[in-house]
Design an enzyme around this catalytic site. Structure first.
Site, PDB file in Angstrom:
ATOM      1  N   PHE A   1       0.858  -1.185   0.000  1.00  0.00           N
ATOM      2  CA  PHE A   1       0.000   0.000   0.000  1.00  0.00           C
ATOM      3  C   PHE A   1       0.893   1.233   0.000  1.00  0.00           C
ATOM      4  O   PHE A   1       0.732   2.153   0.807  1.00  0.00           O
ATOM      5  CB  PHE A   1      -0.926   0.032   1.225  1.00  0.00           C
ATOM      6  CG  PHE A   1      -1.736  -1.223   1.421  1.00  0.00           C
ATOM      7  CD1 PHE A   1      -2.910  -1.431   0.707  1.00  0.00           C
ATOM      8  CD2 PHE A   1      -1.325  -2.200   2.323  1.00  0.00           C
ATOM      9  CE1 PHE A   1      -3.659  -2.582   0.898  1.00  0.00           C
ATOM     10  CE2 PHE A   1      -2.065  -3.356   2.513  1.00  0.00           C
ATOM     11  CZ  PHE A   1      -3.242  -3.551   1.803  1.00  0.00           C
TER      12      PHE A   1
ATOM     13  N   CYS B   1      -5.108   2.590  10.561  1.00  0.00           N
ATOM     14  CA  CYS B   1      -5.603   3.964  10.693  1.00  0.00           C
ATOM     15  C   CYS B   1      -7.100   3.966  10.961  1.00  0.00           C
ATOM     16  O   CYS B   1      -7.750   5.006  10.844  1.00  0.00           O
ATOM     17  CB  CYS B   1      -5.282   4.779   9.442  1.00  0.00           C
ATOM     18  SG  CYS B   1      -6.059   4.185   7.935  1.00  0.00           S
TER      19      CYS B   1
END
Length: 413
Positions: free
Chosen positions: A238, A356
């Site tokens: 990512f 997150c």
């Protein structure tokens, strides 16, 4: 001024200065979108003032817990000035960066207001009715208070705006903008803004990039990964525009594979490599980058099936859980991806893994990692933790502000 009266025994969170009042806690009281209301207990005690949002489950967001301090333009401008002042170190001549978060919403006393600074340009995300109501005041205060402010722009492509009954990104095109982006004051930013973190340079696309353009909150984590990368073969999953990969290269990694599903993100990652290497701040010196456009879950399985291994793997996925109702599904996703990464690590290899998702607590994330290690038949030591940087503070009365969790693990031989 309109008044909101709370139900009996539903005022405890306000008394603890938590900024959110949910619709279920309100006995009665109405106001227009973003208007300031008095907040009163069931017994008639004044508790403070907040911004009203008739379309949201979070019906009131508190601006002042002082019954004697009514929020007005001067009050909001003062909150902006204080937020800037608290970040003075980022604007000092000796600062190693020219990019930081200037306003961190509830944790700076301005619910729904996010403002990120990129070399003189500010990009805002206004995600609450109150933030929209005070927009011009905030913009003026930013232009007035920020050193070398060149302009303020806005990103409105944020899903939560719909829950607040605010205009969608398609309806907010403005000067110098595209759908979801527009200039609010000052100069229009260039197509790419160059920022720095130490000797590393990045281009930031504030119109189309994630969030406001860059993951400023991972600054400390990038530094931590760089310190562990010397002579290691690194897999950066990512990767977005290559932040962790460049940090690893700066730390002496011998090879970095950058993986992302977005073609545009990888193209910008390549430009960032050229930007930093081309300016002579790092020599190539045998350090080679590879770029893979792929779904990370699929790519990790491919590496597993091919028997590939790495010395350091970085997992920095997007948010898997936006709400508490999505946590169980998110936990399965985090376990799956970490299990795959653990199997790719050489003995003494490092896994830097992040979440997150604000709804994913640190305790649950740790448990997910422990279960993944058991299923991977690997033993690990926890050697570090990271969180969002100092420019992303978390108010003690607002634990929801601590959304970013990072864990650094070392595989035991």
């Amino acid at each position: 001024m309109n008044r909101v009266v709370l139900k009996p025994k539903r005022d405890w969170s306000v008394r603890k200065h938590h900024p959110w009042i949910f619709s279920g806690a309100i006995a009665f009281g109405e106001a227009g979108v973003g208007e300031t209301v008095e907040v009163v207990s069931a017994e008639g005690e004044m508790l403070g003032y907040g911004s009203f949002s008739p379309a949201s489950q979070i019906r009131v967001r508190m601006l002042s817990f002082d019954p004697k301090r009514v929020p007005d333009g001067a009050y909001v401008a003062e909150l902006v000035a204080q937020a800037i002042s608290r970040r003075a170190a980022f604007f000092a001549p000796e600062s190693t960066t020219n990019a930081c978060r200037v306003i961190n919403a509830e944790s700076d006393g301005l619910p729904g207001v996010v403002a990120d600074y990129y070399d003189g340009y500010v990009v805002c995300q206004l995600t609450s009715a109150g933030a929209e109501h005070w927009k011009q005041t905030v913009v003026h205060a930013l232009m007035k208070g920020l050193p070398g402010a060149k302009g303020v722009a806005e990103r409105t492509d944020v899903d939560v705006r719909a829950k607040e009954g605010l205009l969608s990104h398609a309806e907010t095109q403005r000067r110098g903008g595209v759908a979801g982006f527009g200039v609010l004051a000052g100069e229009e930013p260039p197509e790419l803004i160059e920022i720095r973190e130490g000797d590393i340079r990045y281009f930031v696309d504030v119109r189309n990039g994630h969030k406001t353009g860059f993951y400023l909150d991972q600054r400390d984590a990038r530094s931590a990964v760089g310190a562990l990368a010397k002579d290691r073969e690194v897999l950066n999953c990512f990767c977005y525009t290559g932040g962790f990969g460049l940090a690893a290269a700066a730390g002496g990694a011998k090879h970095v594979t950058q993986v992302d599903i977005s073609h545009d993100a990888l193209e910008l990652a390549k430009k960032n490599e050229e930007l930093t290497l081309g300016e002579g701040r790092m020599t190539e010196d045998g350090r080679r980058f590879g770029y893979v456009e792929a779904d990370v879950f699929h790519y990790l399985r491919k590496c597993r099936d091919e028997g590939r291994t790495f010395d350091l793997v970085v997992l920095d996925p997007p948010k898997f859980a936006a709400t508490k109702s999505q946590v169980e599904k998110a936990a399965r996703g985090y376990k799956d991806i970490n299990l795959l990464a653990m199997k790719l690590l050489k003995p003494n290899g490092i896994l830097a893994t992040f979440s997150c998702s604000g709804a994913m607590t640190s305790e649950l994330f740790d448990r997910v990692l422990a279960e993944a290690a058991v299923d991977a038949h690997r033993d690990f030591q926890m050697i570090g933790r990271t969180r969002q940087g100092a420019d992303h503070p978390v108010a003690l009365n607002f634990s929801e502000g601590l959304y970013l969790k990072g864990v650094i693990l070392r595989r035991m031989a």
